[in-house]
Design a protein around this motif. Structure first.
Motif, PDB file in Angstrom:
ATOM      1  N   SER A   1      45.601  32.330  47.741  1.00  0.00           N
ATOM      2  CA  SER A   1      44.158  32.220  47.989  1.00  0.00           C
ATOM      3  C   SER A   1      43.395  33.263  47.180  1.00  0.00           C
ATOM      4  CB  SER A   1      43.865  32.353  49.487  1.00  0.00           C
ATOM      5  OG  SER A   1      44.078  33.691  49.911  1.00  0.00           O
ATOM      6  N   THR A   2      43.995  34.456  47.018  1.00  0.00           N
ATOM      7  CA  THR A   2      43.338  35.471  46.195  1.00  0.00           C
ATOM      8  C   THR A   2      43.297  35.041  44.733  1.00  0.00           C
ATOM      9  OG1 THR A   2      44.221  37.169  47.685  1.00  0.00           O
ATOM     10  CG2 THR A   2      43.339  37.896  45.581  1.00  0.00           C
ATOM     11  N   ALA A   3      44.393  34.484  44.281  1.00  0.00           N
ATOM     12  CA  ALA A   3      44.432  33.996  42.898  1.00  0.00           C
ATOM     13  C   ALA A   3      43.367  32.932  42.689  1.00  0.00           C
ATOM     14  CB  ALA A   3      45.814  33.429  42.582  1.00  0.00           C
ATOM     15  N   ARG A   4      43.278  32.047  43.651  1.00  0.00           N
ATOM     16  CA  ARG A   4      42.294  30.980  43.569  1.00  0.00           C
ATOM     17  C   ARG A   4      40.866  31.528  43.534  1.00  0.00           C
ATOM     18  NH1 ARG A   4      42.210  25.531  47.109  1.00  0.00           N
ATOM     19  NH2 ARG A   4      40.056  24.919  46.769  1.00  0.00           N
ATOM     20  N   ALA A   5      40.603  32.471  44.414  1.00  0.00           N
ATOM     21  CA  ALA A   5      39.260  33.050  44.466  1.00  0.00           C
ATOM     22  C   ALA A   5      38.949  33.809  43.175  1.00  0.00           C
ATOM     23  CB  ALA A   5      39.147  33.979  45.668  1.00  0.00           C
ATOM     24  N   LEU A   6      39.913  34.578  42.730  1.00  0.00           N
ATOM     25  CA  LEU A   6      39.704  35.356  41.512  1.00  0.00           C
ATOM     26  C   LEU A   6      39.478  34.441  40.305  1.00  0.00           C
ATOM     27  CD1 LEU A   6      39.627  38.105  40.172  1.00  0.00           C
ATOM     28  CD2 LEU A   6      42.124  38.108  40.098  1.00  0.00           C
ATOM     29  N   ALA A   7      40.284  33.394  40.218  1.00  0.00           N
ATOM     30  CA  ALA A   7      40.124  32.430  39.131  1.00  0.00           C
ATOM     31  C   ALA A   7      38.762  31.754  39.222  1.00  0.00           C
ATOM     32  CB  ALA A   7      41.240  31.384  39.175  1.00  0.00           C
ATOM     33  N   GLY A   8      38.330  31.502  40.433  1.00  0.00           N
ATOM     34  CA  GLY A   8      37.027  30.888  40.620  1.00  0.00           C
ATOM     35  C   GLY A   8      35.903  31.804  40.185  1.00  0.00           C
ATOM     36  N   ARG A   9      36.073  33.075  40.446  1.00  0.00           N
ATOM     37  CA  ARG A   9      35.023  34.025  40.097  1.00  0.00           C
ATOM     38  C   ARG A   9      35.005  34.360  38.616  1.00  0.00           C
ATOM     39  NH1 ARG A   9      36.379  38.874  42.583  1.00  0.00           N
ATOM     40  NH2 ARG A   9      37.840  37.785  43.958  1.00  0.00           N
ATOM     41  N   GLU A  10      36.199  34.600  38.037  1.00  0.00           N
ATOM     42  CA  GLU A  10      36.234  35.105  36.659  1.00  0.00           C
ATOM     43  C   GLU A  10      37.118  34.306  35.711  1.00  0.00           C
ATOM     44  OE1 GLU A  10      36.904  39.291  36.530  1.00  0.00           O
ATOM     45  OE2 GLU A  10      36.348  39.600  38.628  1.00  0.00           O
ATOM     46  N   GLY A  11      37.631  33.195  36.193  1.00  0.00           N
ATOM     47  CA  GLY A  11      38.477  32.373  35.331  1.00  0.00           C
ATOM     48  C   GLY A  11      39.931  32.805  35.377  1.00  0.00           C
ATOM     49  N   TRP A  12      40.802  31.919  34.975  1.00  0.00           N
ATOM     50  CA  TRP A  12      42.242  32.172  35.083  1.00  0.00           C
ATOM     51  C   TRP A  12      42.713  33.301  34.182  1.00  0.00           C
ATOM     52  CZ3 TRP A  12      45.485  30.943  38.785  1.00  0.00           C
ATOM     53  CH2 TRP A  12      45.166  29.873  39.629  1.00  0.00           C
ATOM     54  N   ASP A  13      41.965  33.588  33.135  1.00  0.00           N
ATOM     55  CA  ASP A  13      42.360  34.698  32.264  1.00  0.00           C
ATOM     56  C   ASP A  13      42.306  36.035  32.994  1.00  0.00           C
ATOM     57  OD1 ASP A  13      42.903  33.063  30.204  1.00  0.00           O
ATOM     58  OD2 ASP A  13      41.095  33.483  29.053  1.00  0.00           O
ATOM     59  N   ALA A  14      41.470  36.103  34.015  1.00  0.00           N
ATOM     60  CA  ALA A  14      41.349  37.345  34.771  1.00  0.00           C
ATOM     61  C   ALA A  14      42.470  37.493  35.793  1.00  0.00           C
ATOM     62  CB  ALA A  14      39.995  37.395  35.482  1.00  0.00           C
ATOM     63  N   VAL A  15      43.195  36.413  36.017  1.00  0.00           N
ATOM     64  CA  VAL A  15      44.276  36.463  36.998  1.00  0.00           C
ATOM     65  C   VAL A  15      45.532  37.023  36.340  1.00  0.00           C
ATOM     66  CG1 VAL A  15      45.661  35.157  38.643  1.00  0.00           C
ATOM     67  CG2 VAL A  15      43.297  34.494  38.201  1.00  0.00           C
ATOM     68  N   THR A  16      45.664  38.326  36.363  1.00  0.00           N
ATOM     69  CA  THR A  16      46.854  38.991  35.831  1.00  0.00           C
ATOM     70  C   THR A  16      47.631  39.567  37.008  1.00  0.00           C
ATOM     71  OG1 THR A  16      45.927  41.208  35.633  1.00  0.00           O
ATOM     72  CG2 THR A  16      45.455  39.659  33.859  1.00  0.00           C
ATOM     73  N   THR A  17      48.875  39.910  36.764  1.00  0.00           N
ATOM     74  CA  THR A  17      49.687  40.419  37.869  1.00  0.00           C
ATOM     75  C   THR A  17      49.103  41.709  38.428  1.00  0.00           C
ATOM     76  OG1 THR A  17      51.125  41.608  36.336  1.00  0.00           O
ATOM     77  CG2 THR A  17      51.787  39.391  36.982  1.00  0.00           C
ATOM     78  N   ARG A  18      48.643  42.569  37.549  1.00  0.00           N
ATOM     79  CA  ARG A  18      48.090  43.838  37.991  1.00  0.00           C
ATOM     80  C   ARG A  18      46.819  43.646  38.804  1.00  0.00           C
ATOM     81  NH1 ARG A  18      51.341  47.157  34.188  1.00  0.00           N
ATOM     82  NH2 ARG A  18      51.833  45.385  32.888  1.00  0.00           N
ATOM     83  N   ARG A  19      45.943  42.806  38.252  1.00  0.00           N
ATOM     84  CA  ARG A  19      44.677  42.533  38.921  1.00  0.00           C
ATOM     85  C   ARG A  19      44.908  41.900  40.284  1.00  0.00           C
ATOM     86  NH1 ARG A  19      39.419  41.081  37.302  1.00  0.00           N
ATOM     87  NH2 ARG A  19      38.192  41.528  39.156  1.00  0.00           N
ATOM     88  N   LEU A  20      45.788  40.944  40.297  1.00  0.00           N
ATOM     89  CA  LEU A  20      46.113  40.248  41.536  1.00  0.00           C
ATOM     90  C   LEU A  20      46.708  41.218  42.551  1.00  0.00           C
ATOM     91  CD1 LEU A  20      45.938  37.462  42.667  1.00  0.00           C
ATOM     92  CD2 LEU A  20      48.131  36.885  41.643  1.00  0.00           C
ATOM     93  N   ALA A  21      47.594  42.087  42.073  1.00  0.00           N
ATOM     94  CA  ALA A  21      48.219  43.069  42.960  1.00  0.00           C
ATOM     95  C   ALA A  21      47.160  43.986  43.565  1.00  0.00           C
ATOM     96  CB  ALA A  21      49.253  43.880  42.194  1.00  0.00           C
ATOM     97  N   ALA A  22      46.225  44.431  42.731  1.00  0.00           N
ATOM     98  CA  ALA A  22      45.167  45.303  43.228  1.00  0.00           C
ATOM     99  C   ALA A  22      44.342  44.586  44.288  1.00  0.00           C
ATOM    100  CB  ALA A  22      44.281  45.758  42.068  1.00  0.00           C
ATOM    101  N   GLU A  23      44.066  43.324  44.032  1.00  0.00           N
ATOM    102  CA  GLU A  23      43.205  42.550  44.931  1.00  0.00           C
ATOM    103  C   GLU A  23      43.852  42.343  46.295  1.00  0.00           C
ATOM    104  OE1 GLU A  23      39.324  40.606  43.897  1.00  0.00           O
ATOM    105  OE2 GLU A  23      40.773  41.558  42.565  1.00  0.00           O
ATOM    106  N   ILE A  24      45.155  42.094  46.307  1.00  0.00           N
ATOM    107  CA  ILE A  24      45.825  41.888  47.598  1.00  0.00           C
ATOM    108  C   ILE A  24      46.280  43.215  48.194  1.00  0.00           C
ATOM    109  CG2 ILE A  24      46.619  39.596  46.905  1.00  0.00           C
ATOM    110  CD1 ILE A  24      49.407  40.753  46.536  1.00  0.00           C
TER     111      ILE A  24
END
Lengths: 188, 188
Positions: B20-43
């Motif tokens: 769900s975080t990946a989905r939200a992040l991709a929705g906000r900034e696009g899939w390019d913003a969905v990196t492992t580090r970014r995702l880890a920080a978000e969760i």
DNA sequence: CGGTTGGGCTAGCGTTGCTAACCATTAGCG
DNA sequence: CGCTAATGGTTAGCAACGCTAGCCCAACCG
């Protein structure tokens, strides 16, 4: 001026070497294999040389895409010229699909990869030339429908078929049937 | 069993948090913003946690895509149910386009991003459920044409319109006209 | 209370796109 | 011909990427 002239020529041919190598490499191994290092090795120069011509990797894909639009426009024009009267839209449609399946990497660059290449007024003429070619084939058969809209719909249908086919989401072996059905129903 | 049960529940909710975080992040900034580090920080966990659930980033996108197919199938079913008789295909088609424009990131995951999610026999049932929904709407109006082929063509047309519209390659403001034309001509 | 299991972390490897700083060869000029 | 300037090329390196090895600490089981 001959000296500066030669320099310009060299520069241009180097740029062309980059795009053609990128295109070939993408064709062989897909766009993911087109990295600056790999490309540099292939053209037998160091990486920064690439940035003398293009400001990013995407710019290279855009250049390939631009070439692709030109070739697509030419192919569609040729198909329309050679088609039997009344069969022109069908011929152009099949030629479109053939182009996509013959040069998938180029087609990717044109549509899937970089979306930055817009067209419509104010853009490089090449992309809209391909669209214009499609439109020229459609317009005579538009009937009461708006030719522009109809062309867009046909184009979308063709593009959708190409994309879904490539991702393995359509039953194999029904390619011509699908295109014939699309054209047949869209242009009665 | 309550202890192991709680662990499974925690594990599942953690997995769900990732998607769900990946989905939200991709929705906000696009899939390019969905990196492992970014995702880890978000969760608010470290990166390796992600790999306890998914073996790659693409797997995450696939999970989001799978959810998306389920939601799409449900949306199309609902649209078909609520449609006036005779207008069902048009309603379903518009619902399809609305889904794509409401959740572009999810739609990207389903179609543009990872192509690994096939469907047809032997695949997870969810993707083909969405297709089946489309088919169910089309079949009664197929006439003499093959329903399966006709559904594929309609689907391709819709997908093409969605993709070309998103990349800014269609004239704005003619959305409904294009879909109506597509449906109107394809299903007479 | 001691042994084991397992969830989480830190650290790091190899590769990516892209850039800064430097070197050498060539062109233009007195 | 000799000096300066510009031009085309290189090496080296930065930050960020996906992904993994290895350790540590807390929670569970007997």
């Amino acid at each position: 001026m001959t000296i500066q002239d030669r320099r310009n020529r060299d520069r241009l041919s180097q740029r062309q070497l980059i795009t053609s190598t990128a295109r070939a490499l993408a064709g062989r191994e897909g766009w993911d294999a087109v990295t600056t290092r790999r490309l540099a090795a292939e053209i037998e120069y160091s990486q920064p040389v690439i940035y003398k011509h293009f400001s990013s990797l995407d710019d290279i894909a855009d250049a390939v895409a631009l070439d692709g639009f030109g070739e697509l426009a030419a192919a569609l024009a040729e198909a329309r010229r050679a088609a039997a009267p009344g069969d022109d839209v069908r011929a152009v449609a099949h030629r479109y699909a053939a182009f996509a399946s013959d040069a998938p990497a180029v087609y990717d660059a044109m549509f899937s990869r970089s979306t930055r290449l817009r067209f419509g007024p104010g853009s490089p003429t090449t992309p809209s030339a391909a669209f214009a070619e499609l439109r020229a084939a459609v317009a005579p058969h538009a009937g009461e429908a708006d030719a522009e809209t109809l062309t867009e719909v046909l184009w979308a249908g063709l593009h959708g078929l190409v994309v879904l086919l490539r991702s393995g989401r359509l039953r194999p072996g029904h390619d011509t049937a699908r295109i014939d059905l699309l054209v047949g129903r869209l242009l009665p």
